[in-house]
Every structure is written in structure tokens, then in C-alpha cells.
Design an enzyme around this catalytic site. Sequence first.
Site, PDB file in Angstrom:
ATOM      1  N   GLY A  74      36.340 -74.963  63.929  1.00  0.00           N
ATOM      2  CA  GLY A  74      36.404 -76.329  64.422  1.00  0.00           C
ATOM      3  C   GLY A  74      36.336 -77.471  63.437  1.00  0.00           C
ATOM      4  N   SER A 110      33.806 -84.266  61.684  1.00  0.00           N
ATOM      5  CA  SER A 110      33.477 -83.082  62.475  1.00  0.00           C
ATOM      6  C   SER A 110      32.116 -82.520  62.077  1.00  0.00           C
ATOM      7  CB  SER A 110      34.532 -81.987  62.271  1.00  0.00           C
ATOM      8  OG  SER A 110      35.827 -82.457  62.491  1.00  0.00           O
ATOM      9  N   ILE A 111      31.331 -82.134  63.074  1.00  0.00           N
ATOM     10  CA  ILE A 111      30.047 -81.490  62.776  1.00  0.00           C
ATOM     11  C   ILE A 111      30.292 -80.174  62.050  1.00  0.00           C
ATOM     12  CG2 ILE A 111      28.021 -80.387  63.799  1.00  0.00           C
ATOM     13  CD1 ILE A 111      28.049 -82.568  65.937  1.00  0.00           C
ATOM     14  N   ILE A 163      33.894 -76.022  69.170  1.00  0.00           N
ATOM     15  CA  ILE A 163      35.191 -76.181  69.810  1.00  0.00           C
ATOM     16  C   ILE A 163      35.002 -76.824  71.178  1.00  0.00           C
ATOM     17  CG2 ILE A 163      37.255 -74.993  70.639  1.00  0.00           C
ATOM     18  CD1 ILE A 163      36.461 -72.622  68.844  1.00  0.00           C
ATOM     19  N   TYR A 168      25.789 -80.064  74.767  1.00  0.00           N
ATOM     20  CA  TYR A 168      25.352 -81.438  75.034  1.00  0.00           C
ATOM     21  C   TYR A 168      24.524 -81.448  76.315  1.00  0.00           C
ATOM     22  CZ  TYR A 168      25.456 -86.482  75.766  1.00  0.00           C
ATOM     23  OH  TYR A 168      25.093 -87.787  75.960  1.00  0.00           O
ATOM     24  N   TYR A 185      31.615 -88.058  81.185  1.00  0.00           N
ATOM     25  CA  TYR A 185      31.673 -86.781  80.481  1.00  0.00           C
ATOM     26  C   TYR A 185      32.565 -85.771  81.195  1.00  0.00           C
ATOM     27  CZ  TYR A 185      30.111 -83.706  76.762  1.00  0.00           C
ATOM     28  OH  TYR A 185      30.079 -82.908  75.641  1.00  0.00           O
ATOM     29  N   LYS A 239      30.155 -77.182  79.206  1.00  0.00           N
ATOM     30  CA  LYS A 239      28.925 -77.002  78.433  1.00  0.00           C
ATOM     31  C   LYS A 239      27.902 -76.168  79.196  1.00  0.00           C
ATOM     32  CE  LYS A 239      30.141 -79.334  74.775  1.00  0.00           C
ATOM     33  NZ  LYS A 239      30.516 -78.605  73.530  1.00  0.00           N
TER      34      LYS A 239
END
EC number: 1.3.1.9
Length: 288
Positions: A15, A21-22, A95, A150, A160, A167
Site C-alpha cells: 500500500g 501513505s502510512i 489497503i 479506524y 465514512y 473496517k
Amino acid sequence: MAYNLLKGKKGIIFGALNPDSIAWKVAERAYEEGATFTLTNTSVALRMGETAQLAEKTNSTLIAADATNVADLENLVKQSMEILGGKIDFVLHSIGMSPNVRKGRHYSDLDYNYLEKTLDISAISFHKVMQVCRKMDAINEWGSVIALSYVAAQRTFYGYNDMADAKALLESIARSFGYIYGRERNVRVNTVSQSPTQTTAGAGVKGMDRLMDFGERMSPLGNATGDECADYCITLFSDLTRKVTMQNLFHDGGFSSMGMSMRALEQYEKGLECDCDTDNGSCDHKFD
């Protein structure tokens, strides 16, 4: 500061697209801590993004793979073990994508074909990654698998959309697969529930700037940054967290434990002076 927490460890990072990007930040920290790894994303993302620069910086190999495609994942894992010289020790699943969010579809009017794609890309791909790794016996004992989540998996957040459902499924997969992988091979599986973070994917969420401001006002420690999330992921890849598994770990400055903070309350009271009148239809988001 580096502590050699991942010296000798090998992994796969999904990702990383650009410096926001994290996954990109995790890769940089993993490299600093002594790890070697492969980087992967879809072919389109690798062409459009800046991942090649990250690969050069971290002395990593890029391998194109669609995380929803089992054959691609099998090739990815096989190549990674050949390049890295054996089994891997960690996997980062970073992702997430919702066509419904991108197309502006309201949650009460979802396109179900889009929803299937949201769930497949953002959650089921996590199961596919682990299933492939398990069948290929690709992860060393005491390895660590992390997916980014999240708090919308537990609570409702305006805008969201169906990513909240994804999630929730992602975290359930971590628990269910974490039990199997843990009992069989001592492999840890966790999700990290991060503060709202300004990434390319996050930018598509409606009201992200306001969500970040709300999180900052609510959290006693303030929002956790992407760099701080990377630090946290490194500890979860390391041997310091060998008995942490099947957990959804909140990394959000305390937001998830809050009801109302003084800073958020003060801002809310200011907003009462120009309250939105939903009765006459003047509010654009009456049903949000």
C-alpha cells in the site's frame, strides 16, 4: 533514533503510494530499524505513484500484485521469499478503497457492486493475504501481521460510508484468523485503529478536514500522525510484542475512550449560534 528492533527481519509491505501513505512511513522506519522487505501495490498504483523512489531509498524490490487476486498474491509471496532468502517475519496490510465514496453515493443509496469491491479490496484482501501465506508456510514463528483500521468500525462517523463496514469486517478477520495462525504457528495478527490521517485514500472521505479537527479537539493527546503510527507498527513487528494478538489496538491519542472534551464542547457551543435548520430543508446533509 533507530534501536535495531527489526534487525534481521524480513517482510512484505502493501500500500505505499507516496510520502503521505502510512505504509510509506512504515517502510522508512522498518528500513531504519534493520529490516529488509518487498514493496507491493497494484500495477496502476506503481505506475502512478512514487513507490519506485521509496524502493530505491530502502533498497527494496517492487512487486506488482492485486491484493484481491489470489494468483497475484501467490506470486508475490513466492518472489518475496526468493528475494529475501526465506520466510518472512512481518506483513503490513495498508489497503482501502471505496468506489461508493469516490462516486459520492450516499450510504442509504449504495451501489451494491461497488460495495462488493469495497469489501473485497479493503477487508477480504486481508484474509486472502493470510490464507496464501499460511498455505505457503511463508511466515516465521512469532511473525506479525498488521492491518490498518479506524474507529468507524465501532462507531458511526458522518461521511465514512461503507468503509465503516469494511473496517468492521477487517477487524473480525484479524480475530478469526489470528486464533488459527496463533495456535498453529505462533503468528500474531492485529489491527491498528489510527487517528484520521491525511493520506491519498483518506482525502476521499467527506469532511476529512473537519473530522481531523474534531479528533484533535477530542483527543487528550491530539491526533496521532502517520509517522507516529509507523513507530507503533514497528513495535508490533518487533519481538517486544510477542504475546499481543487478535487485538484492535487504538492509536488515536485517546479519542476512542472519550465522550466529550472541553475543547470540542466549546467549539460546539460556538456553532449553536448558527444552527442548521433541517425542518425547512436548508441543511444540505439532512439525513447524514
